[in-house]
Design a protein around this motif. Structure first.
Motif, short mmCIF file in Angstrom:
data_model
loop_
_atom_site.label_atom_id
_atom_site.label_comp_id
_atom_site.label_asym_id
_atom_site.label_seq_id
_atom_site.Cartn_x
_atom_site.Cartn_y
_atom_site.Cartn_z
N ASP A 16 0.84 -1.18 0.00
CA ASP A 16 0.00 0.00 0.00
C ASP A 16 0.89 1.25 0.00
N VAL A 17 0.25 2.42 0.01
CA VAL A 17 0.99 3.67 -0.02
C VAL A 17 1.86 3.82 1.23
N ALA A 18 1.33 3.40 2.38
CA ALA A 18 2.13 3.49 3.60
C ALA A 18 3.38 2.65 3.49
N GLY A 19 3.29 1.48 2.87
CA GLY A 19 4.46 0.64 2.68
C GLY A 19 5.49 1.30 1.77
N VAL A 20 5.01 1.96 0.71
CA VAL A 20 5.93 2.69 -0.18
C VAL A 20 6.65 3.78 0.60
N LEU A 21 5.91 4.50 1.41
CA LEU A 21 6.53 5.59 2.16
C LEU A 21 7.53 5.06 3.20
N ARG A 22 7.23 3.94 3.83
CA ARG A 22 8.18 3.38 4.78
C ARG A 22 9.48 3.00 4.09
N GLU A 23 9.36 2.37 2.94
CA GLU A 23 10.56 1.96 2.22
C GLU A 23 11.33 3.18 1.72
N SER A 68 2.79 -1.40 -12.34
CA SER A 68 1.63 -2.06 -12.93
C SER A 68 0.38 -1.43 -12.34
N ALA A 69 -0.76 -1.79 -12.87
CA ALA A 69 -2.00 -1.15 -12.45
C ALA A 69 -2.27 -1.37 -10.96
N GLY A 70 -1.86 -2.52 -10.42
CA GLY A 70 -2.14 -2.80 -9.02
C GLY A 70 -1.00 -2.38 -8.08
N HIS A 71 0.06 -1.82 -8.62
CA HIS A 71 1.21 -1.45 -7.77
C HIS A 71 0.86 -0.20 -6.95
N PRO A 72 1.21 -0.20 -5.65
CA PRO A 72 0.88 0.99 -4.84
C PRO A 72 1.62 2.23 -5.29
N LEU A 103 7.59 14.24 10.63
CA LEU A 103 6.16 14.30 10.39
C LEU A 103 5.63 12.98 9.86
N LEU A 104 6.37 12.39 8.92
CA LEU A 104 5.95 11.10 8.38
C LEU A 104 5.99 10.03 9.46
N GLU A 105 6.99 10.06 10.32
CA GLU A 105 7.08 9.10 11.42
C GLU A 105 5.83 9.18 12.28
N MET A 106 5.44 10.40 12.63
CA MET A 106 4.26 10.55 13.48
C MET A 106 3.00 10.11 12.75
N ALA A 107 2.87 10.45 11.48
CA ALA A 107 1.68 10.06 10.71
C ALA A 107 1.60 8.54 10.56
N LEU A 108 2.74 7.89 10.29
CA LEU A 108 2.74 6.43 10.16
C LEU A 108 2.40 5.78 11.50
N TRP A 109 2.90 6.35 12.58
CA TRP A 109 2.59 5.78 13.90
C TRP A 109 1.10 5.89 14.20
N LEU A 110 0.52 7.04 13.93
CA LEU A 110 -0.92 7.19 14.14
C LEU A 110 -1.71 6.24 13.25
N ARG A 111 -1.24 6.03 12.01
CA ARG A 111 -1.91 5.09 11.10
C ARG A 111 -1.83 3.67 11.65
N VAL A 157 1.29 11.20 2.50
CA VAL A 157 2.06 11.75 1.39
C VAL A 157 2.40 13.21 1.65
N ALA A 158 1.42 13.95 2.16
CA ALA A 158 1.69 15.37 2.46
C ALA A 158 2.78 15.51 3.51
N ALA A 159 2.78 14.65 4.55
CA ALA A 159 3.83 14.69 5.57
C ALA A 159 5.18 14.35 4.97
N PHE A 160 5.20 13.38 4.08
CA PHE A 160 6.46 13.00 3.42
C PHE A 160 7.03 14.16 2.61
N LEU A 161 6.18 14.82 1.82
CA LEU A 161 6.65 15.94 1.01
C LEU A 161 7.06 17.13 1.89
N GLU A 162 6.34 17.35 2.99
CA GLU A 162 6.70 18.46 3.89
C GLU A 162 8.04 18.20 4.56
#
Length: 960
Positions: free
Chosen positions: A76-83, A321-325, A105-113, A287-292
């Motif tokens: 998923d998108v969260a997995g992409v961001l973690r990697e 591919s179409a199913g890739h996050p 910011l991304l750390e905190m957002a991923l933790w809350l997720r 994604v917004a936290a990652f970009l910030e």
């Protein structure tokens, strides 16, 4: 046989792609813009090879890169961001000596997720093999889901707030990595310390130059403490939570009004309706936290590391591919960028470069049973394309919004660019030679990791040098300057105690009490708001730094004069009522032996130009060449100059035939008059009880000393011209030799015309070389030595000491003044002197009462004249008006002074006091002072008879 499209292009044939890639990821020096999406079109094997080449190129430079391979376990998108976060934070993604990219910011957002996902999965224990962080998250969710009964909501908030503050404490470090608080501290140290220490150093140096060294040290302590507190505070939880305020400005997750804690609870407790939509909004937030986070890492501010990053971070997706996050990630990135631009929430564009390899024939949907439809490459292109179509026609009412829509689209194009995706078909190779890839941009030299520390050391060293120079050149304010011999000279209102800051020589603070009293009185004058006149005292307020023994520093004279000033100032101000004139006193130190009198006179002259309340300068107690030059300089400012103990007859003589300076007024009896009286008394048996026929005159042969030789010559003339033996000296060794040689001839008397500085040496040699008791006659100069050593002089009995003081308390005895009341100065003097006298064990350093009396007369004289002018002219007196009153022969200036009646003669004689009292005193065996003869006018009425030179008899005493 392989198809042409399956051929793997060599790096030689990829120069064009590599050049484009370099242009995309190279950070411009100025005017940064968003980078478009780079699509690499071709079959999987070929595009995977190109992706590896791009990744290797970044890693070889240690530039930030993340490679999301086809087999990467990101669902998923969260997995992409973690990697992406993990790889962009690796040491291989940043240069040596540079801090890695951080994602708080991304750390905190991923933790809350993660908490949200655990909450949605129900109350289940952590799976087997879960990490410590995952088990901790499960325990936290359990505590938040089942808080104590009776206080459910508050307990949940307290627990979540505690954990958030703990995580905020480590906001700069990778929570999954090995780094701890020390590394966090050092990261902030690199960011804050160089600039902070440099600023502290500059402020300290500026403070030292503008104020004083104590203020500079205080500023340095405050500055270093502030920097230390800043560094320490940023490792605390509350500071880290402040950084999370960014979440409160995002529109993706609902929250209550309780700040970030309410926001966190909004993520933790998703709404029961539309959970999928809530999940998409949360992905947008991630994604917004990652970009910030990336934007903050590249923000050009005071941080050196942000300027050192010359390569944008690159995120490479291999074989989308179409199913890739990754497809969803690209779409969400563009949505966040568009939302930020439309809402005006993005102060600076994010630096992310996205490269994706796509099979041009891949379908847009991951459904094998679906009929042939749009391609994936078109779906991605549509997500990033800027829509500038004209749109449907609007009706006449909606027409008013067309312009707003047009300008909004224009701003969007300006921010995001008109082309948001670049396509490269790597299978198409027309052949031919390609130019080499353009060279990469190097890190700016000014962004080198060592530069802030080098600059900090340089600025700190320069500031320390400045402070050292200030410490060497200035003692306190810039106006109080440290001279080559260590003395502090300049002007003060009493707030600076010269005796405590003069090269460490006078740390007994002998003058600090009286200077503090003068400062206090000056403060009262200013606070009163009443008109005042200012008198400047110019004198030797510091002892000679070459004197190591503080007992012989001979500050009794200046201490006495300052006490006289303080008494006169207090008495004058205490008698002032209503709008009456007050008196302010400034102290100007000319240095020991008036070495720097001319320099300080220049400061007084400049001060008088700015401060029109200055009406006179008093002091000038030593007759030296430097004093003479100071008087000439001050006379050019038309300031009245009143000397206290200066007795050289030609002190105020101007160059050429101009005669005496009209602005100079003398309180002391001239050397010629004093020597005539001394010689008369010696010849007529008033010194030692018998007539003196033989005398040796000891005097200082220094050509800069105008007093000593003049007094010696005048005494020789008056005593026995051509017979009196003259013994000059230039240093203490010379003095000892002269005294020893004179003792061989056994003279009847020594006339000491030298300075009090050398009198102790004279007395010691006299005791050792002249075994028979001798008579010593000297002038008022010795009064400051007598003040500190009267008991010792009387007790030893080595010689009988007679001297001619300028004033004496003992002169106000009934023998001399009859029934007239004594001068009230002497009754005021005793308690003040006791309060301001330093006691060192059994030793007491008494101020000179003689010098206190003449200084009291000088200040009282000027203050009285200034007050008369003030009431006469109904305006604040000026230096000119005070001079005019002093110069007027019809004015009875001061009928009852502590040193006698003061009435000045004409300018032709140097404004001498008419009939100035000349006193002969001796030191008795018990250390007291006894007045034996008194000539001149001490009081206005009849005085006791004395044996005076012809033409100088005092008024007859009244019959008893």
């Amino acid at each position: 046989m392989a198809r042409e499209g399956d051929r793997i292009p060599t790096e030689e044939r990829l120069r064009g792609v590599l050049d484009l890639f370099e242009r995309l990821r190279e950070r411009p020096r100025w005017r940064e813009r968003l980078r478009p999406l780079l699509l690499l079109l071709g079959p999987g094997r070929a595009t995977s090879h190109v992706a590896e080449v791009l990744k290797s190129r970044c890693e070889d430079e240690r530039a930030p890169v993340s490679h999301i391979a086809a087999e990467t376990p990101a669902t998923d998108v969260a997995g992409v961001l973690r990697e992406a976060k993990r790889e962009l934070s690796q040491p291989s993604s940043h240069a040596r000596g540079e801090p890695p990219l951080r994602f708080p910011l991304l750390e905190m957002a991923l933790w809350l997720r993660d908490l949200r996902e655990i909450r949605l999965a129900g109350d289940r224990p952590a799976p087997r093999g879960a990490s410590a962080a995952e088990r901790e998250n499960h325990q936290l969710v359990r505590r938040l889901t089942h808080p104590p009964v009776g206080d459910n909501e508050n307990a949940r908030r307290r627990e979540l707030n505690r954990v958030i503050r703990r995580r905020g404490r480590d906001v700069l470090r990778d929570l999954e990595g090995p780094r701890g608080r020390p590394a966090t501290f050092l990261a902030f140290l690199e960011q804050i310390a160089p600039i902070g220490i440099a600023v502290v150093a500059l402020i300290s140096a500026g403070t030292a130059a503008a104020l004083d060294l104590a203020a500079a040290v205080f500023a340095a302590i405050i500055g270093v403490a502030f920097v230390t507190v800043q560094i320490a505070a940023r490792t605390r939880g509350w500071y880290g939570v402040r950084r999370f305020s960014w979440f409160l400005k995002q529109p993706y997750v609902d929250r209550d009004s309780t700040g970030f804690l309410g926001f966190a609870l909004g993520v933790f407790d998703p709404r029961p309706v539309e959970p999928d939509d809530h999940g998409e909004q949360l992905d947008l937030l991630l994604v917004a936290a990652f970009l910030e986070d990336l934007r903050r890492c590249y923000r050009r501010d005071y941080r050196r590391a942000a300027w050192a990053r010359v390569r944008y971070p690159v995120l490479i997706f291999e074989r989308l591919s179409a199913g890739h996050p990754g497809v969803a990630f690209v779409e969400l990135v563009e949505r966040v960028r568009a939302d930020s631009q439309a809402g005006g929430r993005l102060p600076c564009l994010d630096p992310l470069v996205v490269v994706a390899s796509v099979d041009p024939d891949a379908p847009a949907e991951d459904d094998p049973s679906a009929p042939a439809g749009p391609r994936l490459v078109d779906r991605i292109a549509q997500a990033v394309r800027v829509d500038m179509s004209a749109g449907e026609p609007q009706n006449v009412i909606a027409a008013r919004g067309l312009w707003d829509r047009y300008t909004r689209e224009q701003r969007r194009v300006g921010a995001l660019g008109s082309r948001r995706e670049l396509r490269v078909d790597i299978t198409r190779d027309p052949g031919g030679d390609l130019p080499p890839v353009r060279p990469v941009r190097r890190r700016p030299r000014f962004a080198h990791p060592a530069l802030p520390w080098i600059a900090m050391v340089a600025v700190a060293a320069a500031s320390i040098t400045v402070i050292s120079v200030q410490a060497r050149m200035y003692c306190s304010p810039v106006g109080i300057r440290r001279m080559a011999n260590g003395e502090c000279i300049g002007i003060t209102d009493g707030s600076f105690s010269f005796g405590e800051n003069s090269g460490g020589k006078n740390n007994d603070g002998r003058l600090s009490e009286v200077l503090g009293e003068i400062e206090s009185q000056n403060d009262h004058v200013k606070e009163s708001g009443k008109p005042y006149a200012t008198v400047v005292y110019l004198g030797p307020v510091t002892a000679d730094p070459s004197i190591k023994n503080r007992r012989i520093e001979l500050l009794a004279g200046v201490q006495g004069e300052l006490i006289g000033l303080a008494i006169a100032q207090k008495r004058f101000n205490d008698t002032a009522e209503g709008k009456d004139l007050r008196l302010r006193v400034l102290i100007a130190n000319a240095g020991a032996k008036f070495r720097y009198a001319e320099h300080v006179a220049g400061q007084i002259r400049e001060r008088a130009l700015d401060d029109r309340s200055i009406v006179a300068v008093i002091g000038f107690e030593q007759s030296r060449r430097q004093t003479q030059e100071a008087i000439k300089l001050l006379a050019k400012s038309a300031l009245p100059l009143v000397s206290t103990a200066n007795s050289f007859g030609g002190t105020a003589l101007l160059d050429g035939e101009a005669g005496y300076s009209p602005y100079y007024f003398r309180l002391a009896s001239p050397n010629a008059r004093t020597a005539r009286h001394a010689a008369h008394w010696a010849r007529n048996g008033h010194v030692g009880g018998r007539r003196m026929d033989d005398a040796v005159v000891i005097y200082d042969g220094d050509p800069n000393d105008l007093y000593s030789k003049d007094l010696a010559v005048e005494f020789q003339k008056a005593f026995r011209p051509g017979v009196t033996r003259m013994r000059p000296y230039r240093d203490p060794g010379d003095l000892n030799k002269s005294v020893r040689e004179a003792c061989r001839d056994k003279p009847d008397m020594f006339y000491y015309a030298g300075r009090s500085d050398e009198f102790r040496s004279f007395a010691n040699v006299l005791e050792l070389s002249c075994p028979e008791p001798r008579l010593v006659l000297t002038d008022d100069e010795i009064a400051k030595y007598v003040s500190d050593n009267a008991a010792e002089l009387g007790r030893k009995g080595t010689f009988q000491l007679y001297f001619t003081p300028l004033a004496a308390r003992e002169a106000w005895d009934r023998r001399w003044v009859g029934d007239q009341s004594p001068q009230t100065f002497y009754s005021d003097y005793d308690p003040v002197a006791r309060e301001m006298t330093i006691k060192d064990g059994d030793s007491v350093q008494w101020p000179s009462i003689t010098r206190a009396a003449v200084a009291y007369d000088a200040v009282t004289l000027v203050a009285t004249v200034a007050r008369t002018v003030y009431w006469r002219e109904n305006a604040r007196p000026s230096a000119g008006s005070v001079f005019a009153a002093l110069d007027d022969p019809d004015d009875d200036v001061l009928r009852n002074g502590a040193s006698g009646v003061i009435r000045f003669g004409p300018r032709s004689t140097g404004h001498q006091v008419l009939d100035k009292p000349v006193i002969l005193a001796r030191i008795t065996p018990d250390g007291r002072t006894e007045v034996t003869q008194l000539c001149g006018r001490l009081i206005t009425g009849p005085q006791g008879r004395a044996d005076c030179p012809p033409g100088d008899e005092p008024p007859a005493a009244p019959p008893r």
